[in-house]
Design an enzyme around this catalytic site. Sequence first.
Site, PDB file in Angstrom:
ATOM      1  N   GLU A  19      46.183  68.329  66.780  1.00 37.45           N
ATOM      2  CA  GLU A  19      46.007  69.441  66.335  1.00 37.45           C
ATOM      3  C   GLU A  19      44.789  70.217  67.348  1.00 37.45           C
ATOM      4  O   GLU A  19      44.093  69.413  68.057  1.00 37.45           O
ATOM      5  CB  GLU A  19      45.389  69.608  64.988  1.00 37.45           C
ATOM      6  N   ARG A 109      40.208  71.075  52.618  1.00 35.44           N
ATOM      7  CA  ARG A 109      39.290  70.513  53.884  1.00 35.44           C
ATOM      8  C   ARG A 109      39.452  71.862  55.043  1.00 35.44           C
ATOM      9  O   ARG A 109      40.313  72.698  55.013  1.00 35.44           O
ATOM     10  CB  ARG A 109      40.065  69.374  54.556  1.00 35.44           C
ATOM     11  N   ASN A 111      40.690  73.525  58.507  1.00 32.66           N
ATOM     12  CA  ASN A 111      41.785  73.307  59.182  1.00 32.66           C
ATOM     13  C   ASN A 111      41.565  74.088  60.430  1.00 32.66           C
ATOM     14  O   ASN A 111      40.280  73.657  61.057  1.00 32.66           O
ATOM     15  CB  ASN A 111      42.904  73.824  58.383  1.00 32.66           C
ATOM     16  N   ASP A 129      46.681  69.272  49.058  1.00 28.58           N
ATOM     17  CA  ASP A 129      48.213  69.510  48.473  1.00 28.58           C
ATOM     18  C   ASP A 129      48.917  70.791  48.665  1.00 28.58           C
ATOM     19  O   ASP A 129      49.939  71.154  48.160  1.00 28.58           O
ATOM     20  CB  ASP A 129      48.128  69.189  47.058  1.00 28.58           C
ATOM     21  N   ASN A 157      45.464  78.918  59.444  1.00 26.01           N
ATOM     22  CA  ASN A 157      45.694  78.383  60.690  1.00 26.01           C
ATOM     23  C   ASN A 157      45.160  78.894  62.004  1.00 26.01           C
ATOM     24  O   ASN A 157      44.028  79.665  61.753  1.00 26.01           O
ATOM     25  CB  ASN A 157      47.401  78.019  60.414  1.00 26.01           C
ATOM     26  N   ASP A 208      51.749  77.961  63.016  1.00 22.92           N
ATOM     27  CA  ASP A 208      50.617  77.048  62.999  1.00 22.92           C
ATOM     28  C   ASP A 208      49.385  77.505  64.017  1.00 22.92           C
ATOM     29  O   ASP A 208      48.930  78.524  63.842  1.00 22.92           O
ATOM     30  CB  ASP A 208      50.912  75.375  63.086  1.00 22.92           C
TER      31      ASP A 208
HETATM   32  C1  BGC Z   1      47.870  71.465  58.789  1.00 30.18           C
HETATM   33  C2  BGC Z   1      48.956  70.673  58.239  1.00 30.18           C
HETATM   34  C3  BGC Z   1      49.852  71.345  57.633  1.00 30.18           C
HETATM   35  C4  BGC Z   1      50.393  72.560  58.777  1.00 30.18           C
HETATM   36  C5  BGC Z   1      51.484  73.249  58.050  1.00 30.18           C
HETATM   37  C6  BGC Z   1      48.369  72.355  59.912  1.00 30.18           C
HETATM   38  O1  BGC Z   1      47.328  73.349  60.318  1.00 30.18           O
HETATM   39  O2  BGC Z   1      46.807  70.725  59.472  1.00 30.18           O
HETATM   40  O3  BGC Z   1      48.477  69.701  57.281  1.00 30.18           O
HETATM   41  O4  BGC Z   1      51.156  70.637  57.206  1.00 30.18           O
HETATM   42  O5  BGC Z   1      49.428  73.210  59.370  1.00 30.18           O
HETATM   43  O6  BGC Z   1      51.752  74.612  58.892  1.00 30.18           O
HETATM   44 CA    CA Z   2      46.678  74.009  62.728  1.00 29.25          CA
END
Ligand code: BGC
Ligand code: CA
Length: 309
Positions: A19, A109, A111, A129, A157, A208
């Site tokens: 990521e 958490r 991201n 979850d 995201n 994302d």
């Molecule tokens: C997260 C993943 C998630 C995904 C979905 C990511 O940024 O880390 O856990 O499944 O986004 O788009």
């Molecule tokens: Ca991401």
Amino acid sequence: MQTLTATPVTDVRPAVHGEGPTWDATRQELVWVDIDAGQVRRATVSPLGVVAEVGVHHGGATVGFVVPAADGGWLLGADGGVTHLDPDGGSRVLVALDREGGTAPDGTRMNDGAVDPVGRLFGGTMAFDERTGAGSLYRVDLDGSVHTVLTDLTISNGIEWTADGRTVFLADSGPATVRAYDYDVETGSFGASRVVVDLSDDDAGAPDGIAIDDEDHLWVAVWGGGQVRRYSPAGELLAVVRVPTENTSSCAFAGPGLDHLVISTSTQGLSDEAKAAQPDAGRLFVVRPGVTGRPAGVYRGPVDALRQV
Ligand code: BGC
Ligand code: CA
């Protein structure tokens, strides 16, 4: 519409959940994370786009993002807060965020995160979850104070700003949208918003991580879709980069000329069959998109005075 194909970086070990690539212009290095391995990974990118790993550091049980800090280290969105990583690899937690008004673990958490044009840090959260509405977006100001900017997100995201700093784009993979918000660069506050990318009816997947190029166009990694897409600021689809593994998680302009797009991918949720069919899942990929972008913003606040207000 333009179609491009990205090439896997086979000399760098794949991540479990790769990521957040971003270009640290001071060090001339690509930094990215393996969220589930709790790692920060560092690499050089040559003028021709050859990627070579130069360091791997442990940052926490999970590490959602890494950004450069003005002190020469990095700030991480690690576990449920912000951690400092020294250039020698030492890490220390700067702030653990309280959520929902208490200290009880709420199963969330950090991201994606990024730094605004003047040096404020933004980091978003999601529930392990992935439950609806459990995500928030936080801001660390230039005095170290930590503020809640948005609540009721699902999977907070990619986040990026236009060159003039007047618009901020934020992806939320829950509703599968990227929204553009009016942004006040004097105060770091978000104003009115509108949806610019809506993949909720699109089988291709969910937005994302995102990057922005020097024409203020968005590059959106489509999780589940094996693609990075280029959109105009008004949301018109202009180009697709094909990636031969489905969980394309984020992208960044990188290299000395900022003319390569480095794409991260993830093995998260792939069955054994899918992993066998997608042997490059978890690797970085590179493509020359024909446009340049900007390096990571640098966090310019204090690192030893973070406090949630
Ligand atoms: C997260 C993943 C998630 C995904 C979905 C990511 O940024 O880390 O856990 O499944 O986004 O788009
Ligand atoms: Ca991401």
